[in-house]
Write a protein that holds these residues in place. Sequence first.
Motif, PDB file in Angstrom:
ATOM      1  N   PHE A  76       0.889  -0.993   0.057  1.00 27.43           N
ATOM      2  CA  PHE A  76      -0.102  -0.030   0.138  1.00 27.43           C
ATOM      3  C   PHE A  76       0.868   1.519  -0.095  1.00 27.43           C
ATOM      4  CE2 PHE A  76      -2.188   3.534   2.253  1.00 27.43           C
ATOM      5  CZ  PHE A  76      -3.526   3.441   1.635  1.00 27.43           C
ATOM      6  N   MET A  77       1.722   1.099   0.999  1.00 27.32           N
ATOM      7  CA  MET A  77       2.917   2.505   1.127  1.00 27.32           C
ATOM      8  C   MET A  77       3.568   2.721  -0.596  1.00 27.32           C
ATOM      9  SD  MET A  77       4.102   2.518   4.858  1.00 27.32           S
ATOM     10  CE  MET A  77       3.841   0.767   5.281  1.00 27.32           C
TER      11      MET A  77
ATOM     12  N   ARG B 148       2.607   1.715  -3.256  1.00 28.96           N
ATOM     13  CA  ARG B 148       1.846   1.930  -4.331  1.00 28.96           C
ATOM     14  C   ARG B 148       1.379   3.677  -4.353  1.00 28.96           C
ATOM     15  NH1 ARG B 148      -1.200  -2.014  -3.402  1.00 28.96           N
ATOM     16  NH2 ARG B 148      -2.932  -1.037  -1.977  1.00 28.96           N
ATOM     17  N   HIS B 149       1.584   4.247  -3.039  1.00 27.80           N
ATOM     18  CA  HIS B 149       0.907   5.652  -2.878  1.00 27.80           C
ATOM     19  C   HIS B 149       2.072   6.379  -2.597  1.00 27.80           C
ATOM     20  CE1 HIS B 149      -2.986   3.956  -3.526  1.00 27.80           C
ATOM     21  NE2 HIS B 149      -3.066   3.271  -2.664  1.00 27.80           N
ATOM     22  N   ASN B 150       3.217   6.128  -2.789  1.00 26.73           N
ATOM     23  CA  ASN B 150       4.610   6.786  -2.572  1.00 26.73           C
ATOM     24  C   ASN B 150       4.620   7.475  -1.099  1.00 26.73           C
ATOM     25  OD1 ASN B 150       5.931   6.594  -4.898  1.00 26.73           O
ATOM     26  ND2 ASN B 150       4.321   7.985  -5.895  1.00 26.73           N
ATOM     27  N   ILE B 151       4.314   6.419  -0.187  1.00 28.31           N
ATOM     28  CA  ILE B 151       4.323   6.915   1.335  1.00 28.31           C
ATOM     29  C   ILE B 151       5.705   6.514   1.972  1.00 28.31           C
ATOM     30  CG2 ILE B 151       3.284   6.433   3.429  1.00 28.31           C
ATOM     31  CD1 ILE B 151       0.663   6.404   1.760  1.00 28.31           C
TER      32      ILE B 151
ATOM     33  N   PRO C 133      -1.398  11.411   1.481  1.00 25.73           N
ATOM     34  CA  PRO C 133      -1.413  10.205   0.604  1.00 25.73           C
ATOM     35  C   PRO C 133      -2.115   8.726   1.073  1.00 25.73           C
ATOM     36  CG  PRO C 133       0.761  10.964   1.116  1.00 25.73           C
ATOM     37  CD  PRO C 133      -0.266  12.063   1.925  1.00 25.73           C
ATOM     38  N   THR C 134      -2.070   8.646   2.266  1.00 30.31           N
ATOM     39  CA  THR C 134      -2.906   7.395   2.758  1.00 30.31           C
ATOM     40  C   THR C 134      -4.395   7.416   2.767  1.00 30.31           C
ATOM     41  OG1 THR C 134      -1.112   6.893   4.811  1.00 30.31           O
ATOM     42  CG2 THR C 134      -3.357   6.198   5.150  1.00 30.31           C
TER      43      THR C 134
ATOM     44  N   GLU D  81      -5.912   9.439   0.463  1.00 29.15           N
ATOM     45  CA  GLU D  81      -6.119   9.303  -0.948  1.00 29.15           C
ATOM     46  C   GLU D  81      -6.195   7.933  -1.552  1.00 29.15           C
ATOM     47  OE1 GLU D  81      -3.399  12.246  -2.579  1.00 29.15           O
ATOM     48  OE2 GLU D  81      -4.616  13.819  -1.352  1.00 29.15           O
ATOM     49  N   GLY D  82      -5.128   6.974  -0.796  1.00 26.97           N
ATOM     50  CA  GLY D  82      -5.064   5.841  -1.293  1.00 26.97           C
ATOM     51  C   GLY D  82      -6.005   4.953  -1.030  1.00 26.97           C
TER      52      GLY D  82
ATOM     53  N   LYS E 276      -8.459   5.774  -3.863  1.00 28.77           N
ATOM     54  CA  LYS E 276      -8.079   5.267  -5.139  1.00 28.77           C
ATOM     55  C   LYS E 276      -7.951   3.723  -5.152  1.00 28.77           C
ATOM     56  CE  LYS E 276      -4.484   8.678  -6.036  1.00 28.77           C
ATOM     57  NZ  LYS E 276      -2.879   9.184  -5.569  1.00 28.77           N
ATOM     58  N   ASP E 277      -7.794   3.112  -4.052  1.00 28.18           N
ATOM     59  CA  ASP E 277      -7.968   1.534  -3.936  1.00 28.18           C
ATOM     60  C   ASP E 277      -9.523   1.149  -3.625  1.00 28.18           C
ATOM     61  OD1 ASP E 277      -5.329   1.645  -4.258  1.00 28.18           O
ATOM     62  OD2 ASP E 277      -4.650   1.002  -2.221  1.00 28.18           O
TER      63      ASP E 277
END
Length: 423
Positions: A113-114, A116-119, A258-259, A261-262, A265-266
Amino acid sequence: MNILLLGSGGREHTLAWKLNQSPKLNQLFVAPGNAGTSVIADNIPISVNDFEAIKATVVNNDIQMVVVGPEDPLVNGIHDFFLNDPDLQQISVIGPQKEAATLEGSKEFAKQFMMRHNIPTAAYQSFTAATLNEGFAFLESLQPPYVLKADGLAAGKGVVILSELEEAKMELQRMLVDAKFGDASTTVVIEEFLSGIELSCFVLTDGKDYKVLPTAKDYKRIGEGDTGLNTGGMGAISPVPFADASFMEKVQKRIIAPTMEGFQKDRIPYQGFVFIGLIKVGEDPFVIEYNVRLGDPETEVVIPRIKNDLVEVFEAVAQEQLRNINLEIEKRATATVMTVSGGYPEAYEKGKEISGLTSIKDSLVFHAGTTLKKGKTVTNGGRVLAITSYGTDFKEALAQSYQNVKNISFEGMYYRSDLGFDL
Ligand code: AMP
Ligand code: GLY
């Protein structure tokens, strides 16, 4: 409204204390609860994982909302169980569904997850018994210390940090081949070691909007100076002094946004608390882990700093109306000191009578591991009582808790007297 709160620790006593202050509350039930919750709510002696018994409790007591304290029932799908049952569909559940709970239930899922979302998080690779040799090669490519994480839930014991390469290889073999943590270590995540200071960040979301709650720092080691074995947590403070505005801006921009928004998006639905375990490396935040619940003992310092009516806030979560809530945060700091049973986190005895409880006037006493026996409050766990105080800063709050903890006693009682030493 009637509410059922699941769990039995200091986190749950704190939530019960807060929910109990709401004029919107009719009756509060806690399952299974402890001696502390029994004073302010009705304890129901059922397991947090016995979904059929929970259903019966909800139906028989006209309960409209279930608040889930620990991760286990979430990872086991309690929210999904409610959504899939025509008798329970209308009941609000505060706590995410199974898919989102996998963020805590699987380290690999969280890492993906991280990525994928550039965390920002430690670099990693994951391995199974079939790729043991690749795991050895990956360890050889890293600098010590080596961080090995069982993928699944392992009662807080699934992370092993070792300084020697050979030890790390043996540990990897034990986890993957000898199933050291059972099914939890079928997959092992190996990651880069990050050096810095840790803190806990909490977000409450309704799936559309979110509110960032006060930061906290907990003290995990049993011994003074952060030495010895890991525990569930020996105390906590809030807010975290080094999490200043410029640092929190980075946390917001690089991690929280981003978390959230992740999830969108997912297409992962999420209603409940997100606990982001952070580490500050230099001036930059990285994610150590996600949990899908509040922390314990962080709850004992975070919830007392929230001024809002918690029932109203939870209703807003359930109705996707969190945007209409204006969180009011207490300016004063809080600190909590955890008293534990002698021997904890290894073997310890239960059933020790606790004295001095009614003599505490200017601290809050949250029960973590207690029960009633023949009308007396006795110890019933490793972590026993959390003593929370307010102060102009964490030092003043801590001093007050240390003053008050002296009035409490039970055989073998221990607490750390150096909390905040590193700040
Ligand atoms: P976790 O169960 O993921 O919270 O890990 C338990 C503890 O291990 C954390 O609180 C950290 O102190 C430590 N830890 C986990 N991952 C790392 C890492 N990549 N670098 C340094 N310490 C870590
Ligand atoms: N205090 C850390 C946790 O609740 O996981």
